[in-house]
Scaffold this active site. Structure first.
Site, PDB file in Angstrom:
ATOM      1  N   GLU A  97       4.862   9.704   1.284  1.00 37.35           N
ATOM      2  CA  GLU A  97       5.952  10.257   0.486  1.00 37.35           C
ATOM      3  C   GLU A  97       6.885  11.024   1.409  1.00 37.35           C
ATOM      4  OE1 GLU A  97       4.234  12.621  -2.640  1.00 37.35           O
ATOM      5  OE2 GLU A  97       3.040  10.926  -3.385  1.00 37.35           O
ATOM      6  N   PHE A 139       0.881  -1.180   0.000  1.00 38.68           N
ATOM      7  CA  PHE A 139       0.000   0.000   0.000  1.00 38.68           C
ATOM      8  C   PHE A 139       0.917   1.227   0.000  1.00 38.68           C
ATOM      9  CE2 PHE A 139      -2.441   3.142   2.541  1.00 38.68           C
ATOM     10  CZ  PHE A 139      -3.718   3.041   2.013  1.00 38.68           C
ATOM     11  N   ALA A 140       0.931   1.973  -1.106  1.00 40.07           N
ATOM     12  CA  ALA A 140       1.913   3.052  -1.248  1.00 40.07           C
ATOM     13  C   ALA A 140       1.239   4.419  -1.235  1.00 40.07           C
ATOM     14  CB  ALA A 140       2.718   2.851  -2.529  1.00 40.07           C
ATOM     15  N   GLU A 193      -0.124   4.392   9.816  1.00 35.22           N
ATOM     16  CA  GLU A 193      -1.600   4.433   9.659  1.00 35.22           C
ATOM     17  C   GLU A 193      -2.212   5.521  10.545  1.00 35.22           C
ATOM     18  OE1 GLU A 193      -3.699   0.713   9.153  1.00 35.22           O
ATOM     19  OE2 GLU A 193      -1.837  -0.262   8.562  1.00 35.22           O
TER      20      GLU A 193
HETATM   21  C1  FAD Z   1       7.309   0.739  10.127  1.00 36.10           C
HETATM   22  C2  FAD Z   1       6.544   1.650   9.226  1.00 36.10           C
HETATM   23  C3  FAD Z   1       5.795   1.115   8.201  1.00 36.10           C
HETATM   24  C4  FAD Z   1       5.089   1.951   7.320  1.00 36.10           C
HETATM   25  N1  FAD Z   1       4.404   1.388   6.277  1.00 36.10           N
HETATM   26  C5  FAD Z   1       3.762   2.200   5.387  1.00 36.10           C
HETATM   27  C6  FAD Z   1       3.085   1.637   4.245  1.00 36.10           C
HETATM   28  O1  FAD Z   1       3.050   0.421   4.057  1.00 36.10           O
HETATM   29  N2  FAD Z   1       2.501   2.495   3.372  1.00 36.10           N
HETATM   30  C7  FAD Z   1       2.523   3.838   3.535  1.00 36.10           C
HETATM   31  O2  FAD Z   1       1.974   4.531   2.699  1.00 36.10           O
HETATM   32  N3  FAD Z   1       3.162   4.407   4.598  1.00 36.10           N
HETATM   33  C8  FAD Z   1       3.781   3.612   5.531  1.00 36.10           C
HETATM   34  N4  FAD Z   1       4.446   4.171   6.605  1.00 36.10           N
HETATM   35  C9  FAD Z   1       4.532   5.612   6.716  1.00 36.10           C
HETATM   36  C10 FAD Z   1       3.610   6.161   7.789  1.00 36.10           C
HETATM   37  O3  FAD Z   1       2.268   6.058   7.390  1.00 36.10           O
HETATM   38  C11 FAD Z   1       4.030   7.603   8.120  1.00 36.10           C
HETATM   39  O4  FAD Z   1       5.273   7.509   8.778  1.00 36.10           O
HETATM   40  C12 FAD Z   1       3.020   8.322   8.974  1.00 36.10           C
HETATM   41  O5  FAD Z   1       1.878   8.651   8.225  1.00 36.10           O
HETATM   42  C13 FAD Z   1       3.596   9.618   9.578  1.00 36.10           C
HETATM   43  O6  FAD Z   1       4.177  10.384   8.590  1.00 36.10           O
HETATM   44  P1  FAD Z   1       5.686  10.958   8.795  1.00 36.10           P
HETATM   45  O7  FAD Z   1       6.540   9.834   9.245  1.00 36.10           O
HETATM   46  O8  FAD Z   1       6.045  11.686   7.570  1.00 36.10           O
HETATM   47  O9  FAD Z   1       5.595  11.963  10.007  1.00 36.10           O
HETATM   48  P2  FAD Z   1       5.047  13.470   9.965  1.00 36.10           P
HETATM   49  O10 FAD Z   1       3.797  13.569   9.196  1.00 36.10           O
HETATM   50  O11 FAD Z   1       6.169  14.364   9.583  1.00 36.10           O
HETATM   51  O12 FAD Z   1       4.710  13.672  11.492  1.00 36.10           O
HETATM   52  C14 FAD Z   1       5.742  13.649  12.481  1.00 36.10           C
HETATM   53  C15 FAD Z   1       5.112  13.809  13.831  1.00 36.10           C
HETATM   54  O13 FAD Z   1       4.457  15.078  13.919  1.00 36.10           O
HETATM   55  C16 FAD Z   1       3.331  14.980  14.743  1.00 36.10           C
HETATM   56  N5  FAD Z   1       2.119  15.296  13.969  1.00 36.10           N
HETATM   57  C17 FAD Z   1       1.874  15.039  12.663  1.00 36.10           C
HETATM   58  N6  FAD Z   1       0.644  15.441  12.324  1.00 36.10           N
HETATM   59  C18 FAD Z   1       0.077  15.963  13.428  1.00 36.10           C
HETATM   60  C19 FAD Z   1      -1.181  16.537  13.712  1.00 36.10           C
HETATM   61  N7  FAD Z   1      -2.135  16.637  12.759  1.00 36.10           N
HETATM   62  N8  FAD Z   1      -1.401  16.978  14.964  1.00 36.10           N
HETATM   63  C20 FAD Z   1      -0.451  16.873  15.930  1.00 36.10           C
HETATM   64  N9  FAD Z   1       0.764  16.339  15.714  1.00 36.10           N
HETATM   65  C21 FAD Z   1       1.027  15.875  14.481  1.00 36.10           C
HETATM   66  C22 FAD Z   1       3.283  13.531  15.241  1.00 36.10           C
HETATM   67  O14 FAD Z   1       3.979  13.412  16.455  1.00 36.10           O
HETATM   68  C23 FAD Z   1       4.006  12.787  14.143  1.00 36.10           C
HETATM   69  O15 FAD Z   1       4.524  11.530  14.572  1.00 36.10           O
HETATM   70  C24 FAD Z   1       5.138   3.348   7.504  1.00 36.10           C
HETATM   71  C25 FAD Z   1       5.876   3.887   8.572  1.00 36.10           C
HETATM   72  C26 FAD Z   1       6.571   3.062   9.432  1.00 36.10           C
HETATM   73  C27 FAD Z   1       7.359   3.666  10.564  1.00 36.10           C
END
Ligand code: FAD
Length: 382
Positions: free
Chosen positions: A125, A121-122, A360
């Site tokens: 970014e 599931f991609a 998620e």
């Molecule tokens: C092990 C693993 C597996 C994954 N697998 C997938 C996958 O299969 N497919 C896929 O598409 N993605 C996947 N991801 C990506 C994952 O969905 C994202 O890491 C997640 O959505 C958070 O995005 P980010 O890491 O860019 O953090 P950011 O969006 O930069 O956020 C960083 C931090 O800011 C804070 N924050 C963000 N938004 C808010 C808000 N609205 N209010 C308050 N605080 C906030 C939170 O503390 C958050 O952790 C995976 C991630 C990991 C770690």
């Protein structure tokens, strides 16, 4: 008295309890040895084939959210690798199951179910994680019904080894969530490459690079520009089940702690005789049970088409993943140094338990969803 869905959220039927016990045994005795033979960070195809042969991958599409949660919780108790392999097949292939055309479904779903095709599931970014509607991977028109995908996806579980990807791409620039389309992209499309990422989380994960990858109307999942709904619908189903994964890990940590504290000699008795130890164990059990009930309630709400699914799914994921972090950390504390040794169950769970609070939808994002739903309901009631 007739037993309705609200009651089944509080107590499982005897057949469901028996099935969970069977799955826990399968996880510990059949799947754990296969997981142990896998390479860290690589897709374990033998494990997937076994999950397929046992009929568990097929159940991803033939049963509801509660069954999904019971599978994830029970498998996680004895083999997190098997749990995650199953969950990722579901996450990557659910959009095909729910929105695919007859030929997309016929080509991929049987192979997902027998474990010979690996799904992913991609959505995420480098510049769009929590704010998924900001995704920028471009789908540029290349004649009617044809597009070229250009850009990058990262932290994609099962990448770059998956056989196909559900890819969310921008078909309408500047339109936010309304300009995203879901495409089913087979891994062998020209211009699609990927690299593995070395993460704390033990499952396979990587980044994908799209260099003018050709896709057509036959690859669209659902409707053009309506892909964000496909993504959010998938997450509404899978969020409670991430909570179930967390509950399974918490229960495994609790069981290990009961065994350890009951047997470990200290200060002329056993660790369990120390009140602070016994009370910590009670607190671990209390919070795990609350999380378990909330997960089952959210899954039941999904299965019965209740109107408050987004709120319940967010609450279940939030509570269960935060609880599992607390429980696994407490379990490590009560085990002492042995738990930190490479290869110990708790050393493994300590690494596994961290990522679900981020993926998620991070915990903060879940709180945002809950608050939004609460205020919307409040507004409606006025
Ligand atoms: C092990 C693993 C597996 C994954 N697998 C997938 C996958 O299969 N497919 C896929 O598409 N993605 C996947 N991801 C990506 C994952 O969905 C994202 O890491 C997640 O959505 C958070 O995005 P980010 O890491 O860019 O953090 P950011 O969006 O930069 O956020 C960083 C931090 O800011 C804070 N924050 C963000 N938004 C808010 C808000 N609205 N209010 C308050 N605080 C906030 C939170 O503390 C958050 O952790 C995976 C991630 C990991 C770690």
């Amino acid at each position: 008295m007739e037993k309705g869905p609200a009651m089944t959220a509080f107590s499982l039927e005897p057949a469901q309890l028996a099935w969970c016990a069977e799955l826990r045994t399968l996880a510990a005795e059949r799947l754990r040895p296969l997981a142990g033979k896998g390479e860290p960070g690589r897709v374990n195809r033998a494990l997937l084939a076994e999950l397929g042969g046992l009929g568990l991958l097929g159940r991803l599409f033939s049963s509801g959210a509660l069954d999904l949660c019971l599978m994830r919780e029970s498998l996680a108790h004895g083999c997190t690798e098997a749990e995650t392999a199953l969950a990722l097949q579901g996450l990557g292939a659910h959009p095909v199951h729910a929105h695919g055309t007859g030929s997309q479904r016929a080509r991929w779903l049987p192979r997902v179910a027998d474990g010979t095709a690996v799904a992913a599931f991609a959505l995420s970014e480098p510049g769009a994680g929590s704010d998924a509607a900001a995704l920028a991977l471009r789908a540029e028109g290349d004649g009617p019904g044809h597009w070229r995908l250009t850009g990058r996806k990262c932290w994609i579980s099962n990448a770059p080894e998956a056989d196909f990807y559900t890819v969310f791409a921008r078909t309408a620039p500047g339109a936010g969530a309304r300009g995203v389309t879901a495409f089913l992209v087979p891994a062998d499309r020209p211009g699609l490459t990927g690299t593995g990422l070395d993460m704390l989380s033990p499952h396979p994960i990587g980044a994908l690079d799209f260099d003018a990858v050709p896709v057509t109307a036959d690859d669209v999942l659902g409707e053009v520009d309506r892909g964000f709904r496909v993504a959010m619908g998938t997450l509404n189903l899978f969020r409670p089940s991430v909570g179930a994964f967390a509950v399974g890990m918490a229960r495994a940590a609790l069981d290990a702690t009961l065994a350890h504290t009951a047997g470990r000699d200290a200060f002329g008795g056993k660790l369990r005789d120390l009140q602070t130890v016994a009370h910590t164990v009670a607190e671990m059990a209390l919070r795990t049970e609350a999380a378990r009930l909330m997960v089952y309630a959210a899954a039941t709400a999904y299965d019965t088409g209740a109107p408050d699914v987004p709120q319940r799914a967010a609450m279940a994921k939030l509570l269960a993943t935060e609880t599992a972090q607390y429980v696994v950390d407490s379990a490590v504390q009560l085990h002492g140094a042995g738990a930190l040794q490479r290869g110990h169950l708790l050393e493994h769970l300590y690494r596994e338990v961290r990522a679900p609070r981020i993926y998620e939808g991070a915990s903060e994002v879940q709180r945002g969803i809950i608050a939004k739903e609460l205020y919307a309901a409040h507004q409606e009631a006025r």
